[in-house]
Design an enzyme around this catalytic site. Structure first.
Site, PDB file in Angstrom:
ATOM      1  N   GLU A  22       3.824  -3.482 -17.313  1.00 26.02           N
ATOM      2  CA  GLU A  22       2.965  -2.438 -16.739  1.00 26.02           C
ATOM      3  C   GLU A  22       2.713  -1.340 -17.768  1.00 26.02           C
ATOM      4  O   GLU A  22       3.636  -0.884 -18.449  1.00 26.02           O
ATOM      5  CB  GLU A  22       3.636  -1.813 -15.499  1.00 26.02           C
ATOM      6  N   THR A  53      -1.951   0.942 -14.500  1.00 20.93           N
ATOM      7  CA  THR A  53      -1.881   1.788 -13.304  1.00 20.93           C
ATOM      8  C   THR A  53      -3.201   2.535 -13.091  1.00 20.93           C
ATOM      9  O   THR A  53      -4.069   2.604 -13.975  1.00 20.93           O
ATOM     10  CB  THR A  53      -0.725   2.806 -13.385  1.00 20.93           C
ATOM     11  N   ALA A  56      -3.842   8.562  -8.959  1.00 15.63           N
ATOM     12  CA  ALA A  56      -4.100   8.870  -7.544  1.00 15.63           C
ATOM     13  C   ALA A  56      -5.508   9.425  -7.384  1.00 15.63           C
ATOM     14  O   ALA A  56      -5.974  10.231  -8.204  1.00 15.63           O
ATOM     15  CB  ALA A  56      -3.079   9.876  -7.046  1.00 15.63           C
ATOM     16  N   ARG A 112      -1.754   1.525  -1.536  1.00 12.79           N
ATOM     17  CA  ARG A 112      -2.304   2.609  -0.736  1.00 12.79           C
ATOM     18  C   ARG A 112      -2.462   3.858  -1.608  1.00 12.79           C
ATOM     19  O   ARG A 112      -3.447   4.554  -1.561  1.00 12.79           O
ATOM     20  CB  ARG A 112      -1.366   2.908   0.437  1.00 12.79           C
ATOM     21  N   GLY A 113      -1.427   4.121  -2.448  1.00 13.74           N
ATOM     22  CA  GLY A 113      -1.425   5.366  -3.224  1.00 13.74           C
ATOM     23  C   GLY A 113      -0.860   6.499  -2.383  1.00 13.74           C
ATOM     24  O   GLY A 113      -0.519   6.308  -1.209  1.00 13.74           O
ATOM     25  N   ASP A 114      -0.720   7.637  -3.009  1.00  8.54           N
ATOM     26  CA  ASP A 114      -0.146   8.806  -2.322  1.00  8.54           C
ATOM     27  C   ASP A 114      -1.135   9.949  -2.311  1.00  8.54           C
ATOM     28  O   ASP A 114      -1.937  10.094  -3.232  1.00  8.54           O
ATOM     29  CB  ASP A 114       1.129   9.251  -3.044  1.00  8.54           C
ATOM     30  N   ALA A 131      -2.229  -0.458   2.225  1.00  9.96           N
ATOM     31  CA  ALA A 131      -2.544  -1.390   1.143  1.00  9.96           C
ATOM     32  C   ALA A 131      -3.057  -2.718   1.700  1.00  9.96           C
ATOM     33  O   ALA A 131      -3.913  -3.365   1.080  1.00  9.96           O
ATOM     34  CB  ALA A 131      -1.292  -1.618   0.296  1.00  9.96           C
ATOM     35  N   LYS A 196       1.070  -7.514   4.487  1.00  5.54           N
ATOM     36  CA  LYS A 196       0.276  -7.611   3.257  1.00  5.54           C
ATOM     37  C   LYS A 196       0.016  -9.085   2.928  1.00  5.54           C
ATOM     38  O   LYS A 196      -1.070  -9.452   2.489  1.00  5.54           O
ATOM     39  CB  LYS A 196       1.003  -6.921   2.101  1.00  5.54           C
ATOM     40  N   GLN A 207       9.163  -2.038  -6.574  1.00  3.96           N
ATOM     41  CA  GLN A 207       9.498  -0.743  -7.158  1.00  3.96           C
ATOM     42  C   GLN A 207      10.740  -0.950  -8.032  1.00  3.96           C
ATOM     43  O   GLN A 207      11.526  -1.871  -7.794  1.00  3.96           O
ATOM     44  CB  GLN A 207       9.823   0.217  -5.996  1.00  3.96           C
TER      45      GLN A 207
HETATM   46  P1  FAD Z   1       1.573   0.674   2.013  1.00  2.00           P
HETATM   47  O1  FAD Z   1       2.244  -0.628   1.895  1.00  2.00           O
HETATM   48  O2  FAD Z   1       0.242   0.666   2.654  1.00  2.00           O
HETATM   49  O3  FAD Z   1       2.501   1.639   2.834  1.00  2.00           O
HETATM   50  C1  FAD Z   1       3.459   2.475   2.334  1.00  2.00           C
HETATM   51  C2  FAD Z   1       4.268   3.036   3.502  1.00  2.00           C
HETATM   52  O4  FAD Z   1       3.390   3.495   4.538  1.00  2.00           O
HETATM   53  C3  FAD Z   1       5.138   2.035   4.208  1.00  2.00           C
HETATM   54  O5  FAD Z   1       6.360   1.782   3.591  1.00  2.00           O
HETATM   55  C4  FAD Z   1       5.286   2.709   5.548  1.00  2.00           C
HETATM   56  O6  FAD Z   1       6.185   3.728   5.481  1.00  2.00           O
HETATM   57  C5  FAD Z   1       3.926   3.206   5.801  1.00  2.00           C
HETATM   58  N1  FAD Z   1       3.115   2.161   6.490  1.00  2.00           N
HETATM   59  C6  FAD Z   1       2.248   1.276   5.908  1.00  2.00           C
HETATM   60  N2  FAD Z   1       1.725   0.458   6.830  1.00  2.00           N
HETATM   61  C7  FAD Z   1       2.232   0.825   8.005  1.00  2.00           C
HETATM   62  C8  FAD Z   1       2.064   0.367   9.333  1.00  2.00           C
HETATM   63  N3  FAD Z   1       1.242  -0.639   9.622  1.00  2.00           N
HETATM   64  N4  FAD Z   1       2.770   0.993  10.289  1.00  2.00           N
HETATM   65  C9  FAD Z   1       3.591   2.002  10.015  1.00  2.00           C
HETATM   66  N5  FAD Z   1       3.802   2.491   8.768  1.00  2.00           N
HETATM   67  C10 FAD Z   1       3.132   1.921   7.783  1.00  2.00           C
HETATM   68  N6  FAD Z   1       0.586   4.644  -7.083  1.00  2.00           N
HETATM   69  C11 FAD Z   1      -0.574   5.030  -7.688  1.00  2.00           C
HETATM   70  O7  FAD Z   1      -1.165   6.050  -7.303  1.00  2.00           O
HETATM   71  N7  FAD Z   1      -1.091   4.305  -8.742  1.00  2.00           N
HETATM   72  C12 FAD Z   1      -0.506   3.172  -9.199  1.00  2.00           C
HETATM   73  O8  FAD Z   1      -1.012   2.543 -10.129  1.00  2.00           O
HETATM   74  C13 FAD Z   1       0.711   2.742  -8.569  1.00  2.00           C
HETATM   75  N8  FAD Z   1       1.334   1.597  -8.979  1.00  2.00           N
HETATM   76  C14 FAD Z   1       2.460   1.178  -8.305  1.00  2.00           C
HETATM   77  C15 FAD Z   1       3.051  -0.048  -8.700  1.00  2.00           C
HETATM   78  C16 FAD Z   1       4.188  -0.507  -8.039  1.00  2.00           C
HETATM   79  C17 FAD Z   1       4.792  -1.837  -8.454  1.00  2.00           C
HETATM   80  C18 FAD Z   1       4.763   0.260  -6.985  1.00  2.00           C
HETATM   81  C19 FAD Z   1       6.014  -0.228  -6.304  1.00  2.00           C
HETATM   82  C20 FAD Z   1       4.189   1.471  -6.601  1.00  2.00           C
HETATM   83  C21 FAD Z   1       3.022   1.928  -7.238  1.00  2.00           C
HETATM   84  N9  FAD Z   1       2.399   3.118  -6.864  1.00  2.00           N
HETATM   85  C22 FAD Z   1       1.237   3.517  -7.488  1.00  2.00           C
HETATM   86  C23 FAD Z   1       2.974   3.973  -5.815  1.00  2.00           C
HETATM   87  C24 FAD Z   1       2.410   3.662  -4.408  1.00  2.00           C
HETATM   88  O9  FAD Z   1       1.038   3.969  -4.348  1.00  2.00           O
HETATM   89  C25 FAD Z   1       3.198   4.511  -3.421  1.00  2.00           C
HETATM   90  O10 FAD Z   1       4.520   4.075  -3.355  1.00  2.00           O
HETATM   91  C26 FAD Z   1       2.625   4.607  -2.014  1.00  2.00           C
HETATM   92  O11 FAD Z   1       3.371   5.575  -1.263  1.00  2.00           O
HETATM   93  C27 FAD Z   1       2.743   3.325  -1.215  1.00  2.00           C
HETATM   94  O12 FAD Z   1       1.815   2.425  -1.579  1.00  2.00           O
HETATM   95  P2  FAD Z   1       1.819   0.968  -0.907  1.00  2.00           P
HETATM   96  O13 FAD Z   1       0.722   0.228  -1.524  1.00  2.00           O
HETATM   97  O14 FAD Z   1       3.162   0.371  -0.908  1.00  2.00           O
HETATM   98  O15 FAD Z   1       1.422   1.382   0.617  1.00  2.00           O
END
Ligand code: FAD
Length: 330
Positions: A22, A53, A56, A112-114, A131, A196, A207
């Site tokens: 990455e 990456t 956000a 999803r991102g933050d 996501a 997913k 992570q």
């Molecule tokens: P999701 O899987 O959509 O959800 C995250 C959390 O939301 C879940 O754990 C849960 O608490 C809640 N949630 C989701 N769906 C539901 C549901 N149906 N019901 C109830 N609760 C729910 N961030 C960036 O901005 N840019 C990047 O390039 C980036 N790269 C990353 C690469 C990796 C390998 C990892 C592990 C993380 C990365 N991140 C990145 C960070 C990531 O965007 C954040 O951790 C974000 O908070 C969660 O994204 P996600 O895609 O896992 O979200």
């Protein structure tokens, strides 16, 4: 391209254990030049893909695309684009995916991102709240761009079949062996990973984590919960106490105290590098021994530490293969 799966060891000259890396998009011209050199070195160990990456809210969109294009055009390694959907409307997310597909990108990490720091955590997330919805969108946009075509069946006049797609889109997703900071418990993380996969994800990347059992137990839990896609362990060789503290803050995942203390008390930079690389090598060896389908290494845009880990694990292709690849590379 090497496949990821417990049963898969990659093909051709690929290293038997699929490796991936990455990177993040550079902010300055000098950093961009250094990153080009880093990519050239990473390519030498024949990774299955290199991911880039995405800032956000799309803040790094064009810079991410520049790095992805470099990988696509100057190497024979698959570039994987991280994309986030938080805060986007349907139309914006659609346009984003289309733009990356138009650039020739066929591998994505759908996230999803933050929300930005300080934003109300209960604020609306945009049209795509998870996501999983982005995974679906990527597949849908890809299908709209490449509609099915019919071709004649040779030797059977009048009969036709659907032409096979040249290449499937790889859509990876993130998963959290120690739990996402906002998830209730690990069962929820498994349920979310399952959602997913149901949406069309074909690879999960974890992570970073510091204890092999955390990864192995999570994979077991995911399999029991019905997840079948490969779950690639994400490991970051960490050689400075400041970075370790920052990673703990960002991920909420605590490193083992002995490791943190060893890094903290070691006065010499070379000694700290040794400690960090030895720790990451042991962690990688343990997860591979436990059945991990490959290794995804977080590089922090430097090749030295990750390649040292690859080397110590004996996963670097032999030098002759590397030289041949250098001569024949596009
Ligand atoms: P999701 O899987 O959509 O959800 C995250 C959390 O939301 C879940 O754990 C849960 O608490 C809640 N949630 C989701 N769906 C539901 C549901 N149906 N019901 C109830 N609760 C729910 N961030 C960036 O901005 N840019 C990047 O390039 C980036 N790269 C990353 C690469 C990796 C390998 C990892 C592990 C993380 C990365 N991140 C990145 C960070 C990531 O965007 C954040 O951790 C974000 O908070 C969660 O994204 P996600 O895609 O896992 O979200």
């Amino acid at each position: 391209m090497a496949q990821h799966g417990n049963e898969t060891t990659g093909g051709g000259a690929r290293a038997a254990t699929p490796l991936s890396f990455e990177l993040f998009p550079p902010r300055t011209d000098a950093a961009a030049i250094a990153l080009g050199r880093t990519i050239d070195r990473l390519v030498d160990v024949d990774p299955a893909f290199i991911s880039v990456t995405f800032g956000a809210g799309g803040s790094s969109r064009d810079r991410s695309l520049t790095v992805l294009r470099y990988i696509l055009e100057q190497t024979d390694v698959e570039p994987m684009a991280h994309l986030t959907c938080v805060g986007s409307s349907h139309a914006e997310a659609n346009d984003l995916v289309r733009r990356f597909l138009d650039a020739g990108i066929r591998s994505f990490l759908a996230l999803r991102g933050d929300l930005p720091d300080g934003a109300d955590p209960d604020a609306p997330l945009g049209d795509l709240g998870t996501a999983a919805e982005l995974v679906q969108l990527i597949h849908r946009v890809q299908q709209e761009r490449e509609p099915f075509q019919e071709v004649e069946v040779p030797g059977n006049p009048g009969a036709s079949r659907i032409r096979e797609r040249a290449r499937d889109t790889r859509v990876a997703v993130a998963t959290f062996p120690n739990g996402h900071p906002r998830s209730r418990d690990l069962d929820q993380d498994v349920d979310i990973l399952l959602a997913k996969e149901a949406a069309g994800a074909n690879l999960a990347i974890t992570q970073l984590f510091w204890v092999a059992d955390d990864y192995l137990t999570f994979v077991e839990r995911a399999r029991t919960g019905g997840v079948t896609i490969p779950i690639l362990p994400g490991i970051m060789p960490t050689t400075s106490p400041a970075r370790l503290a920052r990673l703990t803050e960002l991920t909420g995942v605590q490193a083992p105290a002995e490791f943190a203390i060893a890094l903290e008390i070691e006065p010499d930079a070379t000694g700290r590098t040794d400690i960090g690389i030895a720790f990451a090598t042991d962690l990688a060896a343990e997860v591979l021994a436990g059945g991990a389908p490959g290794l995804h290494l977080y590089t922090y845009n430097r090749h030295e530490a990750v390649l040292d880990v690859v080397d110590r694990l004996g996963l670097a292709p032999n030098p002759q293969t590397t030289n041949e690849r250098n001569v024949t590379r596009r």
